[in-house]
Design an enzyme around this catalytic site. Structure first.
Site, mmCIF file in Angstrom:
data_model
loop_
_atom_site.group_PDB
_atom_site.id
_atom_site.type_symbol
_atom_site.label_atom_id
_atom_site.label_comp_id
_atom_site.label_asym_id
_atom_site.label_seq_id
_atom_site.Cartn_x
_atom_site.Cartn_y
_atom_site.Cartn_z
ATOM 1 N N HIS A 34 0.844 -1.189 0.000
ATOM 2 C CA HIS A 34 0.000 0.000 0.000
ATOM 3 C C HIS A 34 0.886 1.249 0.000
ATOM 4 O O HIS A 34 2.041 1.185 0.414
ATOM 5 C CB HIS A 34 -0.844 0.086 1.280
ATOM 6 C CG HIS A 34 -1.629 -1.132 1.626
ATOM 7 N ND1 HIS A 34 -2.993 -1.179 1.525
ATOM 8 C CD2 HIS A 34 -1.249 -2.334 2.122
ATOM 9 C CE1 HIS A 34 -3.431 -2.363 1.942
ATOM 10 N NE2 HIS A 34 -2.381 -3.085 2.307
ATOM 11 N N THR A 36 0.602 5.148 1.890
ATOM 12 C CA THR A 36 -0.182 5.720 2.978
ATOM 13 C C THR A 36 -1.187 6.759 2.493
ATOM 14 O O THR A 36 -2.274 6.898 3.055
ATOM 15 C CB THR A 36 0.745 6.355 4.020
ATOM 16 O OG1 THR A 36 1.631 7.277 3.363
ATOM 17 C CG2 THR A 36 1.559 5.285 4.737
ATOM 18 N N GLU A 99 2.369 -0.838 4.646
ATOM 19 C CA GLU A 99 2.105 0.545 4.241
ATOM 20 C C GLU A 99 3.450 1.233 3.977
ATOM 21 O O GLU A 99 4.348 1.204 4.820
ATOM 22 C CB GLU A 99 1.354 1.298 5.337
ATOM 23 C CG GLU A 99 -0.089 0.847 5.538
ATOM 24 C CD GLU A 99 -1.050 1.510 4.559
ATOM 25 O OE1 GLU A 99 -0.600 2.388 3.788
ATOM 26 O OE2 GLU A 99 -2.241 1.163 4.588
ATOM 27 N N HIS A 141 -2.392 -3.325 -3.447
ATOM 28 C CA HIS A 141 -3.733 -3.144 -2.907
ATOM 29 C C HIS A 141 -4.755 -3.033 -4.043
ATOM 30 O O HIS A 141 -5.860 -3.564 -3.968
ATOM 31 C CB HIS A 141 -3.765 -1.885 -2.033
ATOM 32 C CG HIS A 141 -4.962 -1.791 -1.151
ATOM 33 N ND1 HIS A 141 -5.256 -0.652 -0.435
ATOM 34 C CD2 HIS A 141 -5.952 -2.667 -0.871
ATOM 35 C CE1 HIS A 141 -6.374 -0.839 0.254
ATOM 36 N NE2 HIS A 141 -6.818 -2.052 0.005
#
Length: 257
Positions: A34, A36, A99, A141
């Site tokens: 991912h 952030t 993340e 993601h």
């Protein structure tokens, strides 16, 4: 939980309350990357550890390469949300979430920092060795949630990770003219495209209609595997790259999927 020993050596520990047990006795089979999408790493770290956010991740990698672990790998972090891969939902129960600090659309998708990507590679390599996760199960993601998420974005250096043996990638077919499929079309060619995307892992109904879900899935595929043009149009380059990816998958991992 007041603390724990980090799974990744050198990681700082900051415990998030947003976790639970993995459902149905599942263990990690995928790594989900991912960005952030927030103004700073500190803000993202605080949000992932705030009870009211109801989100978390196993790890956060700061721009300077610092790694923070917030949830134990054996536990279920709340990072992926609604999505699926290879016909299975509850992605959180069979994945580990990382993340990566990057503001994404807040700052026009800036490049990732070199030291940060090196640290991400170290972390992913360590996780995959510990849980015996295959290279093709290192995902974006956006792969597990097409149309809903776009992170870590088309500027994420997947090719750089692949050079380090992390991830599954083929050289994208060059963009050129020729037949293409797009919104509103239907028939056997669309069904074949949907079938190939589904075979690789994308959650997509095979209905022969080039609908919004199909466009979103093609965009997700392009963002990861053919990022030079992300438009949701299945041109010759996209289809050839997908076909080569599937061939490579079954050559490299016989009996996969």
């Amino acid at each position: 939980m007041s603390g724990f020993v980090p799974d990744f050596a050198g990681a700082q520990v900051r415990v998030s309350p947003n976790f639970g047990p993995r459902n149905d006795g599942l263990t990690p089979e995928c790594v989900i990357l991912h960005y952030t999408g927030m103004e700073s790493g500190d803000a993202a770290e605080a949000w992932l550890c705030a009870p009211e956010s109801e989100v978390s991740s196993h790890y956060l990698v700061h721009e300077d390469g610092r790694v923070v672990q917030m949830v134990r790998e054996q536990d279920r972090a709340w990072h992926a949300g609604r999505g699926s891969w290879l016909g299975r939902s509850d992605v959180n129960s069979f994945s580990i979430g990382i993340e990566i600090v990057n503001p994404g659309p807040l700052a026009d998708f800036p490049p990732y920092c070199d030291v940060q990507i090196e640290r991400v590679a170290d972390l992913v390599r360590d996780i995959c060795a510990r849980w015996r996760i295959r290279a093709d199960k290192i995902l974006a993601h956006s792969d597990v949630a097409p149309g809903r998420k776009i992170d870590p974005g088309e500027h994420f250096p997947w090719a750089r990770l692949a050079e380090m043996g992390l991830g599954h990638l083929v050289e994208p077919s060059p963009i050129r003219g020729g037949r293409f499929l797009a919104m509103g079309e239907s028939g056997q060619p669309v069904e074949a495209l949907q079938s190939m995307l589904s075979l690789y892992g994308y959650g997509l109904e095979i209905n022969g209609l080039y609908d919004q879900a199909t466009k979103d899935t093609v965009e997700a595929f392009q963002r990861h595997f053919r990022p030079v043009r992300v438009d949701g149009v299945a041109d010759q380059s996209t289809i050839e790259t997908l076909h080569r990816l599937l061939t490579s998958l079954h050559d490299r991992f016989p009996g996969s999927n």
